[in-house]
Design a protein around this motif. Structure first.
Motif, PDB file in Angstrom:
ATOM      1  N   THR A  37      14.262 -18.438   8.755  1.00 18.41           N
ATOM      2  CA  THR A  37      14.174 -19.821   9.241  1.00 18.41           C
ATOM      3  C   THR A  37      14.409 -20.788   8.078  1.00 18.41           C
ATOM      4  O   THR A  37      14.656 -20.350   6.947  1.00 18.41           O
ATOM      5  CB  THR A  37      12.785 -20.043   9.921  1.00 18.41           C
ATOM      6  OG1 THR A  37      12.782 -21.316  10.563  1.00 18.41           O
ATOM      7  CG2 THR A  37      11.630 -19.972   8.943  1.00 18.41           C
ATOM      8  N   ASP A  38      14.359 -22.108   8.358  1.00 18.60           N
ATOM      9  CA  ASP A  38      14.456 -23.049   7.233  1.00 18.60           C
ATOM     10  C   ASP A  38      13.118 -23.788   7.062  1.00 18.60           C
ATOM     11  O   ASP A  38      12.224 -23.670   7.901  1.00 18.60           O
ATOM     12  CB  ASP A  38      15.658 -24.000   7.390  1.00 18.60           C
ATOM     13  CG  ASP A  38      15.482 -25.057   8.468  1.00 18.60           C
ATOM     14  OD1 ASP A  38      14.341 -25.483   8.728  1.00 18.60           O
ATOM     15  OD2 ASP A  38      16.494 -25.488   9.053  1.00 18.60           O
ATOM     16  N   ASP A  39      13.016 -24.533   5.958  1.00 13.01           N
ATOM     17  CA  ASP A  39      11.715 -25.122   5.617  1.00 13.01           C
ATOM     18  C   ASP A  39      11.203 -26.098   6.678  1.00 13.01           C
ATOM     19  O   ASP A  39      10.006 -26.127   6.990  1.00 13.01           O
ATOM     20  CB  ASP A  39      11.766 -25.784   4.218  1.00 13.01           C
ATOM     21  CG  ASP A  39      12.968 -26.707   4.033  1.00 13.01           C
ATOM     22  OD1 ASP A  39      13.830 -26.768   4.941  1.00 13.01           O
ATOM     23  OD2 ASP A  39      13.060 -27.365   2.987  1.00 13.01           O
ATOM     24  N   ILE A  40      12.108 -26.879   7.290  1.00  7.81           N
ATOM     25  CA  ILE A  40      11.649 -27.853   8.300  1.00  7.81           C
ATOM     26  C   ILE A  40      11.167 -27.119   9.554  1.00  7.81           C
ATOM     27  O   ILE A  40      10.060 -27.349  10.045  1.00  7.81           O
ATOM     28  CB  ILE A  40      12.776 -28.850   8.666  1.00  7.81           C
ATOM     29  CG1 ILE A  40      13.125 -29.714   7.451  1.00  7.81           C
ATOM     30  CG2 ILE A  40      12.358 -29.725   9.854  1.00  7.81           C
ATOM     31  CD1 ILE A  40      14.218 -30.741   7.703  1.00  7.81           C
ATOM     32  N   VAL A  41      11.997 -26.201  10.040  1.00 10.75           N
ATOM     33  CA  VAL A  41      11.637 -25.469  11.269  1.00 10.75           C
ATOM     34  C   VAL A  41      10.381 -24.638  11.020  1.00 10.75           C
ATOM     35  O   VAL A  41       9.504 -24.526  11.882  1.00 10.75           O
ATOM     36  CB  VAL A  41      12.822 -24.588  11.729  1.00 10.75           C
ATOM     37  CG1 VAL A  41      12.444 -23.773  12.959  1.00 10.75           C
ATOM     38  CG2 VAL A  41      14.038 -25.461  12.039  1.00 10.75           C
ATOM     39  N   GLU A  61      16.203 -23.294   2.391  1.00 10.01           N
ATOM     40  CA  GLU A  61      16.176 -24.762   2.400  1.00 10.01           C
ATOM     41  C   GLU A  61      17.043 -25.238   3.564  1.00 10.01           C
ATOM     42  O   GLU A  61      18.093 -24.629   3.839  1.00 10.01           O
ATOM     43  CB  GLU A  61      16.761 -25.259   1.074  1.00 10.01           C
ATOM     44  CG  GLU A  61      16.515 -26.710   0.799  1.00 10.01           C
ATOM     45  CD  GLU A  61      17.341 -27.169  -0.404  1.00 10.01           C
ATOM     46  OE1 GLU A  61      17.887 -28.274  -0.324  1.00 10.01           O
ATOM     47  OE2 GLU A  61      17.441 -26.402  -1.386  1.00 10.01           O
ATOM     48  N   ASN A  62      16.627 -26.308   4.250  1.00  8.04           N
ATOM     49  CA  ASN A  62      17.435 -26.769   5.385  1.00  8.04           C
ATOM     50  C   ASN A  62      18.760 -27.360   4.904  1.00  8.04           C
ATOM     51  O   ASN A  62      18.859 -27.872   3.797  1.00  8.04           O
ATOM     52  CB  ASN A  62      16.644 -27.800   6.212  1.00  8.04           C
ATOM     53  CG  ASN A  62      16.476 -29.095   5.468  1.00  8.04           C
ATOM     54  OD1 ASN A  62      17.329 -29.973   5.515  1.00  8.04           O
ATOM     55  ND2 ASN A  62      15.386 -29.211   4.728  1.00  8.04           N
ATOM     56  N   SER A 110      22.948 -24.275   2.443  1.00 11.06           N
ATOM     57  CA  SER A 110      22.236 -22.989   2.358  1.00 11.06           C
ATOM     58  C   SER A 110      22.999 -21.831   2.986  1.00 11.06           C
ATOM     59  O   SER A 110      22.622 -20.676   2.837  1.00 11.06           O
ATOM     60  CB  SER A 110      20.885 -23.101   3.076  1.00 11.06           C
ATOM     61  OG  SER A 110      20.004 -23.842   2.284  1.00 11.06           O
ATOM     62  N   GLY A 118      15.913 -21.410  14.282  1.00 12.00           N
ATOM     63  CA  GLY A 118      16.395 -22.672  13.727  1.00 12.00           C
ATOM     64  C   GLY A 118      17.675 -23.142  14.383  1.00 12.00           C
ATOM     65  O   GLY A 118      18.025 -22.711  15.484  1.00 12.00           O
ATOM     66  N   VAL A 139      20.884 -21.677  10.274  1.00  6.15           N
ATOM     67  CA  VAL A 139      20.033 -20.472  10.277  1.00  6.15           C
ATOM     68  C   VAL A 139      20.653 -19.397  11.176  1.00  6.15           C
ATOM     69  O   VAL A 139      20.747 -18.219  10.805  1.00  6.15           O
ATOM     70  CB  VAL A 139      18.602 -20.818  10.756  1.00  6.15           C
ATOM     71  CG1 VAL A 139      17.821 -19.564  11.086  1.00  6.15           C
ATOM     72  CG2 VAL A 139      17.873 -21.630   9.693  1.00  6.15           C
ATOM     73  N   THR A 174      17.907 -26.674  17.811  1.00  2.00           N
ATOM     74  CA  THR A 174      18.634 -27.950  17.881  1.00  2.00           C
ATOM     75  C   THR A 174      19.485 -27.923  19.148  1.00  2.00           C
ATOM     76  O   THR A 174      19.793 -26.834  19.663  1.00  2.00           O
ATOM     77  CB  THR A 174      19.591 -28.159  16.682  1.00  2.00           C
ATOM     78  OG1 THR A 174      20.567 -27.102  16.688  1.00  2.00           O
ATOM     79  CG2 THR A 174      18.868 -28.180  15.357  1.00  2.00           C
TER      80      THR A 174
END
Ligand code: GLY
Length: 350
Positions: free
Chosen positions: A41-45, A70-71, A75, A103, A107, A130
């Motif tokens: 996954t990414d940091d925000i999700v 990282e989002n 990446s 994500g 991702v 998203t």
């Protein structure tokens, strides 16, 4: 809840509903019995949704590990690809385990390519968060990373085992990111769904999420079942993308993918009208809907600049390029043109 089954080289379900992240564990156990699940996954999700997924896995007795990137598009690169493969190997992940891509498109593409490559293929599921990944990138098995020479230039066709599309995750998207996904939704409507187009025009961004996502996914399912490996019909999904990619590249990615697709849609609609391929109303309707969704209709690049960039497009074959033409809303078709004819399409589109 809607379940749509894709019958491609692998058969799998796309489950579309509200608040189903908390059922991830049981849904996995319905299709497989992995020893360990690796969440990518990414940091925000991660900060928003990992906990719900992890709790659900624990409740179902599934062990998990997690790798957080990282989002952002930067990446989706070879270093992260290798780092994730090392991480899986260090944790002794085997083919009887499973990967979750949790994500958006970045991702999904990266984790999908890892899944296609690690141990020559390990099962993975997509959990898109998203709008763009719900309606497009999580379905159909295109996986990829970017290299210096271009976006998505290294990748594989590799279908997921399941897609869990929980559209309540869209609540946390910024208006800007949500609008970008809307560009892809509008694209589907213009390709082949007049009713969807009317629904979007009527409801704007308050559209019925389950209906809209399901309609796009059904269209994508049909296209992928006919042409999984992108030899013909699947290229219809490139509507607005040939010029759009050039806009995105020329802007050094300051113009987002969704905004670039919106511009590409408007430019190809204008060019098609000027070349007598569609009527004025079709052109006007496409530009109107793009504006209604607060998306841009034009970028400040010259025809020559954009043309030179389209020459590197991976959809070009030899001296030809296949353009998707909106003959009318709901009826888009491929048109093979000589590469040098592309310049006049771009000129007419500006
Ligand atoms: N995103 C276009 C495709 O999957 O073919």
């Amino acid at each position: 809840m809607k379940t749509i089954t894709v019958n491609a080289s692998k058969k799998y379900d796309i489950i579309i509903s509200n608040d189903i992240l908390s059922k991830t564990g049981e849904m996995i156990l319905n299709i497989a019995t992995p020893k360990t699940v690796a969440i990518i996954t990414d940091d925000i999700v991660d900060s928003l949704y990992s906990k719900t997924v992890e709790n659900s896995l624990e409740k179902s007795g599934l062990k998990f590990i997690k790798y957080v990137i990282e989002n952002g598009e930067q990446s989706k690169n070879g270093q992260n690809f290798l780092k994730i493969c090392e991480f899986l190997a260090e944790n002794q992940i085997t083919r009887s385990d499973m990967i979750i891509a949790l994500g958006g498109g970045v991702v999904g593409d990266l984790a999908g390519f890892v899944s296609a490559s690690y141990l020559r293929g390990i099962a993975f599921i997509q959990i898109p968060t998203t709008l763009l990944s719900c309606v497009d990138s999580s379905v159909g098995g295109k996986t990829a990373i970017d290299i210096e020479s271009g976006k998505n230039l290294v990748g594989a066709f590799y279908q997921p085992r399941l897609v869990i599309c929980d559209y309540s995750t869209l609540d946390s998207l910024s208006d800007e990111i949500f609008s970008q996904g809307c560009a892809e939704v509008i694209k589907y409507a213009v390709i082949g769904n007049k009713e969807l187009f009317s629904h979007l025009l009527e409801n704007k961004k308050s559209f019925d999420r389950e209906y809209v996502i399901s309609e796009c996914v059904k269209m994508k399912r049909d296209i992928v079942e006919h042409d999984e490996f992108d030899k013909g019909e699947r290229q219809l999904l490139n509507l607005g993308h040939t010029i759009g990619h050039a806009v995105e590249l020329k802007s050094d990615f300051k113009i987002s993918h969704g905004e670039a697709v919106a511009i590409g849609l408007c430019m190809i609609a204008k060019a098609s009208f000027k070349k007598g391929l569609c009527d004025e109303k079709t052109k006007d309707d496409i530009i109107k809907i793009v504006k209604e969704f607060d998306l841009p209709v034009l970028a400040k690049f010259s025809a020559n600049e954009l043309y030179k960039t389209t020459l590197n497009d991976k959809k070009r074959t030899g001296d030809f390029i296949k353009l998707v033409i909106p003959y009318s809303v709901g009826d888009s078709r491929l048109l093979k043109i000589k590469t040098d004819e592309m310049l006049s399409f771009i000129e007419e589109g500006i």
